[in-house]
Design a protein around this motif. Structure first.
Motif, PDB file in Angstrom:
ATOM      1  N   PRO A 229      54.159  44.045  53.669  1.00 41.25           N
ATOM      2  CA  PRO A 229      54.093  44.538  52.293  1.00 41.25           C
ATOM      3  C   PRO A 229      52.717  44.333  51.665  1.00 41.25           C
ATOM      4  O   PRO A 229      51.869  43.594  52.194  1.00 41.25           O
ATOM      5  CB  PRO A 229      55.153  43.694  51.580  1.00 41.25           C
ATOM      6  CG  PRO A 229      55.163  42.402  52.336  1.00 41.25           C
ATOM      7  CD  PRO A 229      54.877  42.763  53.768  1.00 41.25           C
ATOM      8  N   MET A 230      52.513  44.974  50.521  1.00 40.71           N
ATOM      9  CA  MET A 230      51.314  44.724  49.735  1.00 40.71           C
ATOM     10  C   MET A 230      51.361  43.296  49.204  1.00 40.71           C
ATOM     11  O   MET A 230      52.440  42.722  49.019  1.00 40.71           O
ATOM     12  CB  MET A 230      51.234  45.711  48.572  1.00 40.71           C
ATOM     13  CG  MET A 230      51.150  47.173  49.001  1.00 40.71           C
ATOM     14  SD  MET A 230      49.579  47.583  49.763  1.00 40.71           S
ATOM     15  CE  MET A 230      48.521  47.612  48.327  1.00 40.71           C
ATOM     16  N   PRO A 231      50.213  42.679  48.962  1.00 45.24           N
ATOM     17  CA  PRO A 231      50.207  41.286  48.499  1.00 45.24           C
ATOM     18  C   PRO A 231      50.844  41.131  47.123  1.00 45.24           C
ATOM     19  O   PRO A 231      50.652  41.975  46.241  1.00 45.24           O
ATOM     20  CB  PRO A 231      48.717  40.934  48.461  1.00 45.24           C
ATOM     21  CG  PRO A 231      48.006  42.243  48.356  1.00 45.24           C
ATOM     22  CD  PRO A 231      48.849  43.217  49.108  1.00 45.24           C
ATOM     23  N   ASP A 232      51.620  40.061  46.958  1.00 47.23           N
ATOM     24  CA  ASP A 232      52.225  39.797  45.656  1.00 47.23           C
ATOM     25  C   ASP A 232      51.253  39.001  44.791  1.00 47.23           C
ATOM     26  O   ASP A 232      50.121  38.703  45.196  1.00 47.23           O
ATOM     27  CB  ASP A 232      53.567  39.070  45.817  1.00 47.23           C
ATOM     28  CG  ASP A 232      53.428  37.730  46.531  1.00 47.23           C
ATOM     29  OD1 ASP A 232      52.306  37.175  46.580  1.00 47.23           O
ATOM     30  OD2 ASP A 232      54.444  37.232  47.047  1.00 47.23           O
ATOM     31  N   VAL A 233      51.692  38.635  43.589  1.00 48.61           N
ATOM     32  CA  VAL A 233      50.798  37.990  42.633  1.00 48.61           C
ATOM     33  C   VAL A 233      50.301  36.642  43.154  1.00 48.61           C
ATOM     34  O   VAL A 233      49.134  36.274  42.941  1.00 48.61           O
ATOM     35  CB  VAL A 233      51.497  37.848  41.255  1.00 48.61           C
ATOM     36  CG1 VAL A 233      52.701  36.923  41.343  1.00 48.61           C
ATOM     37  CG2 VAL A 233      50.522  37.361  40.194  1.00 48.61           C
ATOM     38  N   ALA A 234      51.149  35.898  43.872  1.00 48.14           N
ATOM     39  CA  ALA A 234      50.729  34.600  44.409  1.00 48.14           C
ATOM     40  C   ALA A 234      49.650  34.773  45.474  1.00 48.14           C
ATOM     41  O   ALA A 234      48.677  33.994  45.524  1.00 48.14           O
ATOM     42  CB  ALA A 234      51.933  33.864  44.982  1.00 48.14           C
ATOM     43  N   GLU A 235      49.790  35.780  46.336  1.00 41.44           N
ATOM     44  CA  GLU A 235      48.789  36.021  47.371  1.00 41.44           C
ATOM     45  C   GLU A 235      47.470  36.476  46.758  1.00 41.44           C
ATOM     46  O   GLU A 235      46.383  36.086  47.215  1.00 41.44           O
ATOM     47  CB  GLU A 235      49.301  37.076  48.352  1.00 41.44           C
ATOM     48  CG  GLU A 235      50.465  36.616  49.218  1.00 41.44           C
ATOM     49  CD  GLU A 235      51.043  37.745  50.040  1.00 41.44           C
ATOM     50  OE1 GLU A 235      51.004  37.635  51.272  1.00 41.44           O
ATOM     51  OE2 GLU A 235      51.530  38.728  49.460  1.00 41.44           O
ATOM     52  N   ARG A 236      47.548  37.299  45.710  1.00 42.01           N
ATOM     53  CA  ARG A 236      46.310  37.747  45.060  1.00 42.01           C
ATOM     54  C   ARG A 236      45.598  36.573  44.387  1.00 42.01           C
ATOM     55  O   ARG A 236      44.370  36.459  44.444  1.00 42.01           O
ATOM     56  CB  ARG A 236      46.610  38.853  44.046  1.00 42.01           C
ATOM     57  CG  ARG A 236      47.137  40.145  44.665  1.00 42.01           C
ATOM     58  CD  ARG A 236      47.095  41.303  43.695  1.00 42.01           C
ATOM     59  NE  ARG A 236      47.893  41.079  42.498  1.00 42.01           N
ATOM     60  CZ  ARG A 236      49.187  41.348  42.383  1.00 42.01           C
ATOM     61  NH1 ARG A 236      49.847  41.852  43.425  1.00 42.01           N
ATOM     62  NH2 ARG A 236      49.841  41.131  41.257  1.00 42.01           N
ATOM     63  N   THR A 254      33.397  37.908  35.895  1.00 39.71           N
ATOM     64  CA  THR A 254      34.415  38.211  34.896  1.00 39.71           C
ATOM     65  C   THR A 254      34.766  36.952  34.122  1.00 39.71           C
ATOM     66  O   THR A 254      34.558  35.834  34.601  1.00 39.71           O
ATOM     67  CB  THR A 254      35.687  38.775  35.568  1.00 39.71           C
ATOM     68  OG1 THR A 254      36.659  39.078  34.569  1.00 39.71           O
ATOM     69  CG2 THR A 254      36.264  37.796  36.564  1.00 39.71           C
ATOM     70  N   ASP A 255      35.300  37.160  32.934  1.00 38.73           N
ATOM     71  CA  ASP A 255      35.774  36.041  32.126  1.00 38.73           C
ATOM     72  C   ASP A 255      37.255  35.753  32.377  1.00 38.73           C
ATOM     73  O   ASP A 255      37.794  34.796  31.837  1.00 38.73           O
ATOM     74  CB  ASP A 255      35.561  36.332  30.626  1.00 38.73           C
ATOM     75  CG  ASP A 255      34.079  36.358  30.267  1.00 38.73           C
ATOM     76  OD1 ASP A 255      33.310  35.623  30.918  1.00 38.73           O
ATOM     77  OD2 ASP A 255      33.698  37.125  29.358  1.00 38.73           O
ATOM     78  N   PHE A 256      37.899  36.589  33.195  1.00 38.70           N
ATOM     79  CA  PHE A 256      39.306  36.364  33.521  1.00 38.70           C
ATOM     80  C   PHE A 256      39.432  35.197  34.495  1.00 38.70           C
ATOM     81  O   PHE A 256      38.588  34.995  35.368  1.00 38.70           O
ATOM     82  CB  PHE A 256      39.935  37.606  34.156  1.00 38.70           C
ATOM     83  CG  PHE A 256      40.065  38.784  33.226  1.00 38.70           C
ATOM     84  CD1 PHE A 256      40.886  38.718  32.111  1.00 38.70           C
ATOM     85  CD2 PHE A 256      39.363  39.958  33.470  1.00 38.70           C
ATOM     86  CE1 PHE A 256      41.009  39.798  31.268  1.00 38.70           C
ATOM     87  CE2 PHE A 256      39.478  41.052  32.623  1.00 38.70           C
ATOM     88  CZ  PHE A 256      40.301  40.970  31.513  1.00 38.70           C
ATOM     89  N   THR A 257      40.510  34.439  34.364  1.00 39.40           N
ATOM     90  CA  THR A 257      40.815  33.398  35.339  1.00 39.40           C
ATOM     91  C   THR A 257      41.431  34.037  36.582  1.00 39.40           C
ATOM     92  O   THR A 257      41.808  35.218  36.582  1.00 39.40           O
ATOM     93  CB  THR A 257      41.792  32.385  34.762  1.00 39.40           C
ATOM     94  OG1 THR A 257      43.060  33.037  34.519  1.00 39.40           O
ATOM     95  CG2 THR A 257      41.273  31.789  33.459  1.00 39.40           C
ATOM     96  N   ALA A 258      41.542  33.234  37.648  1.00 41.51           N
ATOM     97  CA  ALA A 258      42.152  33.748  38.884  1.00 41.51           C
ATOM     98  C   ALA A 258      43.580  34.205  38.633  1.00 41.51           C
ATOM     99  O   ALA A 258      44.021  35.233  39.155  1.00 41.51           O
ATOM    100  CB  ALA A 258      42.113  32.677  39.967  1.00 41.51           C
ATOM    101  N   GLY A 259      44.319  33.444  37.818  1.00 41.81           N
ATOM    102  CA  GLY A 259      45.693  33.829  37.500  1.00 41.81           C
ATOM    103  C   GLY A 259      45.762  35.138  36.740  1.00 41.81           C
ATOM    104  O   GLY A 259      46.621  35.990  36.989  1.00 41.81           O
ATOM    105  N   GLN A 260      44.855  35.315  35.776  1.00 38.17           N
ATOM    106  CA  GLN A 260      44.843  36.555  35.004  1.00 38.17           C
ATOM    107  C   GLN A 260      44.449  37.736  35.876  1.00 38.17           C
ATOM    108  O   GLN A 260      45.035  38.820  35.768  1.00 38.17           O
ATOM    109  CB  GLN A 260      43.875  36.413  33.825  1.00 38.17           C
ATOM    110  CG  GLN A 260      44.346  35.459  32.742  1.00 38.17           C
ATOM    111  CD  GLN A 260      43.265  35.173  31.716  1.00 38.17           C
ATOM    112  OE1 GLN A 260      42.073  35.177  32.020  1.00 38.17           O
ATOM    113  NE2 GLN A 260      43.683  34.901  30.472  1.00 38.17           N
TER     114      GLN A 260
END
Length: 606
Positions: A229-236, A254-260
């Protein structure tokens, strides 16, 4: 994860003779991809020795690094260095590079492989590149291995076939009489050979779309098809953290965090994520919300091979005029989705009504109110065998990974096929089955929001219109009175960025039977007249001229039939305007409407 035949939990180093049964313990669970764990479990259980990995097989996979830590490599690398990391020989074949020993970056292991193979099938430079000759060579190696009486000389062997759709493509039976048929029979014979299953030999075919691989191989009970499958949010998120940990570059991009970032990049493969970050670094443009949205759009369209078109509606449900009951329902649903109540969302909508009533515009307004991506499916059909199903398979995998997303299918009665599709070798029926199965998958409630648009809902298969699929049926009608017509004139002027004074609108507009599309055409005509005379606002004369010059399309019985179809499909009386609501509440109203529709159909056909 390792399927090492020499170390627990894999089979012993010295396999027994080919006629003996090997006791294969189940592998230990680890942090490998789910498809890899399933492959190991099925192999050790003796269920299969030939596997088809399909889907996101050309992405990168998380794996242990050689010196400790984490690394990312391709699926073939993962198979060779992790799943079959301690096997004697791993071979890799693709139509471009031919057959070669493969050990990832481990040069010492590669040299050992070549030494063992040279004694059995000759030097690598003499190995053939032609697929049929390669399979002949592998057949000799397999038989030699099975016939080896000295257990210490029997090799544990894994073969990886890249781009397997070019080796055994989907085809008609008549095309299987030559080389293609020989390849298919060879692979099937390996898959079902009990002696091969009892020894440490495995075959992995990699393909983007399962539908492109020959269905006789896919459908064999001896073959196991596993989806990557395509990667889910945890894998990303883990990938972004790994990328940043190498030299802390993400903070500069970027100013986004890894989680964002993980939340905002749904639908992208890890390869696309890396490409996005590298492009941002090279260009020097920081990934703010707009830049991220633009890059994500381009990457997803590339992943889907141009088969989806992103729609960025500048409208919301506040811009939609008329059909009050329908509008109220969609506004309420948009509020629930905005609150995250996906469990309360319908699986899909069927929007129907005569041509020109604003079905596409309504879908765009809803998408603008929900605040999630909206895509339209482009023509995914192809004249080549298996390619249509392959295109659709890729589309659905991207959409599943993107969710939540609004999926708009215009002219749905023509686009989706039927269960009884004929004349195209069953392609239409298979397309219908794939779409219907996805639409009915309740795991994606509120994540894939289907909007089927059609002026002929009576031609749409009932399977797609039932509860649990496109379950909410919204009928649209032309504006019935002067107040709604005037409001629609003003709305169309706003949509087309043109000033229109309500005072210039004449009375009796509803008597003309104008649809929303007709009204927009009149507004654009008045706008043109005003602009050619150097004005940025239409006068009463401009509007009168535009109305007098406009010739509506001849609809007659066809329009009435489309209205009747919309009424008969409606799933709630609250969606109907008052005059239609009164008619359907009368005794035997539906039966009379069906009789009238059947009569119109007979007249039109004659």
């Amino acid at each position: 994860m390792s399927t090492d035949p020499k170390a627990s939990p894999a089979p012993a180093a010295a396999p027994p003779p080919a006629t003996a049964v090997v006791e294969k313990p189940a592998p230990e669970a680890d942090a490998g991809p789910p498809w890899a764990r399933e492959l190991a479990e099925q192999f050790f259980a003796g269920a299969s020795c030939l596997f088809i990995l399909h889907g996101n097989v050309h992405d990168v996979v998380r794996m242990p690094a050689a010196g400790g830590g984490v690394a990312y490599g391709g699926v073939a690398d993962y198979l060779a260095t992790q799943l079959f990391g301690s096997w004697d020989v791993v071979l890799r074949f693709d139509p471009s590079h031919g057959l070669r020993a493969f050990a990832g970056a481990d040069g010492d292991r590669l040299r050992k492989m070549i030494a063992k193979l040279s004694d059995k099938i000759g030097e690598p430079r003499a190995w053939p590149r032609d697929p049929d000759a390669v399979l002949d060579l592998l057949e000799r190696l397999i038989q030699s291995n099975l016939m080896e009486t000295d257990p210490a000389k029997r090799l544990s062997l894994a073969v990886i076939f890249d781009h397997a759709q070019f080796l055994v493509p989907s085809s008609e039976l008549a095309q299987l009489s030559g080389a293609l048929g020989s390849r298919l029979v060879r692979l099937l014979s390996w898959a079902q050979d009990p002696y091969i299953k009892r020894n440490n030999m495995a075959f992995c075919l990699l393909a983007d779309q399962l539908a492109e691989v020959n269905e006789r191989l896919v459908g064999s009970p001896h073959v196991s098809a596993l989806a990557a499958p395509m990667p889910d949010v945890a894998e990303r998120r883990a990938f972004f953290e790994w990328f940043d940990a190498r030299d802390h570059r993400v903070g500069n991009l970027t100013d986004f965090t890894a989680g964002q970032l993980a939340d905002l990049t749904s639908g992208l493969s890890l390869t696309s994520l890396e490409r996005m970050l590298v492009l941002a670094e090279k260009s020097g443009d920081k990934l703010d919300a707009d830049a991220l949205k633009k890059r994500k759009k381009g990457l997803i369209e590339a992943q889907a091979r141009g088969l989806v078109e992103f729609v960025e509606p500048p409208h919301t449900m506040d811009d939609f005029v008329g059909n009050t009951g329908v509008k109220t329902r969609l506004i309420d649903d948009a509020k629930l989705l905005a609150k995250g109540r996906l469990d309360a969302a319908p699986m899909g909508y069927l929007i129907c009504g005569p041509v020109g009533t604003g079905k596409t515009y309504l879908a765009e307004c809803f998408a603008g109110s929900v605040g999630v991506p909206c895509v339209k499916l482009r023509n995914f059909r192809s004249k080549y065998v298996g390619e249509t199903e392959g295109n659709l398979e890729r589309l659905l995998s991207v959409l599943r990974a993107m969710g939540p997303v609004v999926v708009v299918i215009d002219e749905a009665d023509a686009a989706l096929g039927t269960r009884e599709g004929s004349g195209d070798s069953g392609t239409s029926s298979r397309v219908f089955s794939m779409i219907a199965s996805q639409m009915g998958d309740t795991r994606y409630r509120g994540k894939l929001i289907w909007m089927l648009l059609t002026s002929r809902p009576d031609l749409l298969p009932i399977d797609l219109k039932r509860q649990g699929r496109a379950e909410v049926h919204l009928p649209l009608f032309n504006p019935p009175n002067d107040a709604e017509v005037r409001e629609m004139f003003l709305a169309m002027a706003r949509k087309n960025k043109f000033r229109l004074d309500p005072a210039v609108l004449p009375e009796g507009l509803s008597d003309r039977g104008l649809s929303g599309a007709d009204i927009e055409s009149v507004v654009l005509s008045a706008k043109r007249l005003a602009l050619t005379k150097g004005r940025d606002q239409a006068t009463a004369e401009d509007l009168t001229t535009a109305l007098g010059d406009f010739i509506p399309s001849a609809q007659g019985l066809e329009k009435e039939k489309q209205e009747l179809a919309a009424v008969l499909e409606c799933t709630s009386k609250s969606f109907l305007p008052p005059e239609w609501r009164e008619r359907v509440e009368q005794p035997d109203a539906r039966a009379r409407l069906q009789e009238r529709m059947a009569a119109i159909r007979r007249v039109i056909e004659e």
